[in-house]
Scaffold this active site. Structure first.
Site, PDB file in Angstrom:
ATOM      1  CG  HIS A  45       0.039   0.336   2.492  1.00 53.08           C
ATOM      2  ND1 HIS A  45       0.478  -0.861   3.229  1.00 53.08           N
ATOM      3  CD2 HIS A  45       0.398   0.956   3.259  1.00 53.08           C
ATOM      4  CE1 HIS A  45       1.237  -0.642   4.277  1.00 53.08           C
ATOM      5  NE2 HIS A  45       1.112   0.835   4.077  1.00 53.08           N
ATOM      6  CG  HIS A 131       7.648   5.144   0.487  1.00 51.64           C
ATOM      7  ND1 HIS A 131       7.127   6.307   1.212  1.00 51.64           N
ATOM      8  CD2 HIS A 131       7.921   4.205   1.498  1.00 51.64           C
ATOM      9  CE1 HIS A 131       7.065   5.838   2.571  1.00 51.64           C
ATOM     10  NE2 HIS A 131       7.532   4.441   2.776  1.00 51.64           N
TER      11      HIS A 131
HETATM   12  P1  ATP Z   1       4.920  -3.776  11.042  1.00 48.12           P
HETATM   13  O1  ATP Z   1       5.123  -2.713  12.039  1.00 48.12           O
HETATM   14  O2  ATP Z   1       4.692  -5.061  11.540  1.00 48.12           O
HETATM   15  O3  ATP Z   1       6.399  -3.803  10.283  1.00 48.12           O
HETATM   16  P2  ATP Z   1       3.420  -2.005   9.298  1.00 48.12           P
HETATM   17  O4  ATP Z   1       4.592  -1.075   9.656  1.00 48.12           O
HETATM   18  O5  ATP Z   1       3.147  -2.212   7.853  1.00 48.12           O
HETATM   19  O6  ATP Z   1       3.887  -3.367  10.049  1.00 48.12           O
HETATM   20  P3  ATP Z   1       2.166  -0.340  10.794  1.00 48.12           P
HETATM   21  O7  ATP Z   1       3.351  -0.363  11.996  1.00 48.12           O
HETATM   22  O8  ATP Z   1       0.822  -0.576  11.769  1.00 48.12           O
HETATM   23  O9  ATP Z   1       2.467  -1.762  10.025  1.00 48.12           O
HETATM   24  O10 ATP Z   1       2.177   0.830   9.939  1.00 48.12           O
HETATM   25  C1  ATP Z   1       1.096   0.955   9.222  1.00 48.12           C
HETATM   26  C2  ATP Z   1       1.561   1.920   8.031  1.00 48.12           C
HETATM   27  O11 ATP Z   1       2.178   3.136   8.500  1.00 48.12           O
HETATM   28  C3  ATP Z   1       3.076   1.280   7.336  1.00 48.12           C
HETATM   29  O12 ATP Z   1       2.905   1.795   5.836  1.00 48.12           O
HETATM   30  C4  ATP Z   1       4.141   2.073   8.099  1.00 48.12           C
HETATM   31  O13 ATP Z   1       5.350   2.203   7.290  1.00 48.12           O
HETATM   32  C5  ATP Z   1       3.537   3.580   8.465  1.00 48.12           C
HETATM   33  N1  ATP Z   1       3.796   3.985   9.636  1.00 48.12           N
HETATM   34  C6  ATP Z   1       4.203   3.257  10.603  1.00 48.12           C
HETATM   35  N2  ATP Z   1       4.584   4.093  11.673  1.00 48.12           N
HETATM   36  C7  ATP Z   1       4.727   5.452  11.243  1.00 48.12           C
HETATM   37  C8  ATP Z   1       5.283   6.511  11.908  1.00 48.12           C
HETATM   38  N3  ATP Z   1       5.574   6.542  12.896  1.00 48.12           N
HETATM   39  N4  ATP Z   1       5.346   7.472  10.589  1.00 48.12           N
HETATM   40  C9  ATP Z   1       5.024   7.381   9.487  1.00 48.12           C
HETATM   41  N5  ATP Z   1       4.332   6.199   8.935  1.00 48.12           N
HETATM   42  C10 ATP Z   1       4.413   4.974   9.832  1.00 48.12           C
END
Ligand code: ATP
Ligand code: MG
Length: 184
Positions: A45, A131
């Site tokens: 996504h 991205h």
């Molecule tokens: P995992 O944490 O298990 O690696 P994930 O990162 O895909 O999985 P989430 O951490 O819930 O799942 O994040 C959801 C989305 O938001 C992802 O695209 C992630 O890169 C983005 N994201 C997570 N934390 C942040 C943040 N602090 N700032 C900006 N984007 C974020």
């Protein structure tokens, strides 16, 4: 946490044909060889705005603001080439970049940010960079050769909605649930 709807973010989901085509393009180059913790294609996504843990009341306000937001017209975007954050020589995130459609995504992220702010969330200070995350790398690695070895990853698709996702961090891996979509 009482009254929490969970961990939310707003993003652009991929159509299933786009997901498959992109997976096929990368598989030709051996997506299995990518370093780090690879994001499975079903989870691909574009994040427009990460929210984190959200309360029910905040979520209701957010849904209202997003429903009333002027999201603009649908547009075409082109996935084009791999890159890395913060830099290739010491990468923590390996991604697919966006060529055509990047400015529309930027604009869309701005409109989303306004809706999020109107819903009462504190503002995001990190600049938006469109991205699609392919893999997360800890500790950082040099991915220059991986990027150089990957062939042309170019794919055109249409963005016609944005999605409010709920993220479930489970033992078997992260799972995303679509809470609501908003058409452009
Ligand atoms: P995992 O944490 O298990 O690696 P994930 O990162 O895909 O999985 P989430 O951490 O819930 O799942 O994040 C959801 C989305 O938001 C992802 O695209 C992630 O890169 C983005 N994201 C997570 N934390 C942040 C943040 N602090 N700032 C900006 N984007 C974020
Ligand atoms: Mg994460």
């Amino acid at each position: 946490m009482v009254g929490s709807v969970g961990r939310l973010f707003i993003g652009v989901d991929l159509r299933s044909d786009t997901r498959q085509a992109l997976a096929a393009l990368l598989a030709e180059d051996g997506v299995g060889r990518l370093p780090g913790r690879v994001v499975p294609p079903m989870n691909w996504h574009l994040t427009l705005r990460f929210l984190g843990e959200v309360e029910v009341v905040e979520c209701d306000r957010l849904l209202m603001e997003l429903a009333g937001a002027h999201l603009g017209n649908s547009f075409e975007m082109v996935f084009d080439g791999l890159g890395a954050f913060p830099r290739r020589e010491r990468a923590t995130v390996l991604w697919v970049g966006i060529n055509e459609g990047e400015s529309q995504l930027q604009t869309l992220a701005g409109v989303v940010e306004e809706a999020v702010a109107a819903a009462g969330f504190p503002s995001e200070d990190r600049p938006f960079r469109a991205h699609l995350t392919l893999s997360r790398i800890r500790p950082p690695q040099d991915v220059s050769t991986v990027i150089a070895a990957t062939g042309v990853v170019r794919l055109r698709t249409r963005v016609d909605e944005i999605t409010l996702f709920r993220s479930h961090l489970e033992h078997g891996g992260t799972r995303y649930e679509v809470l609501e979509s908003f058409g452009l």
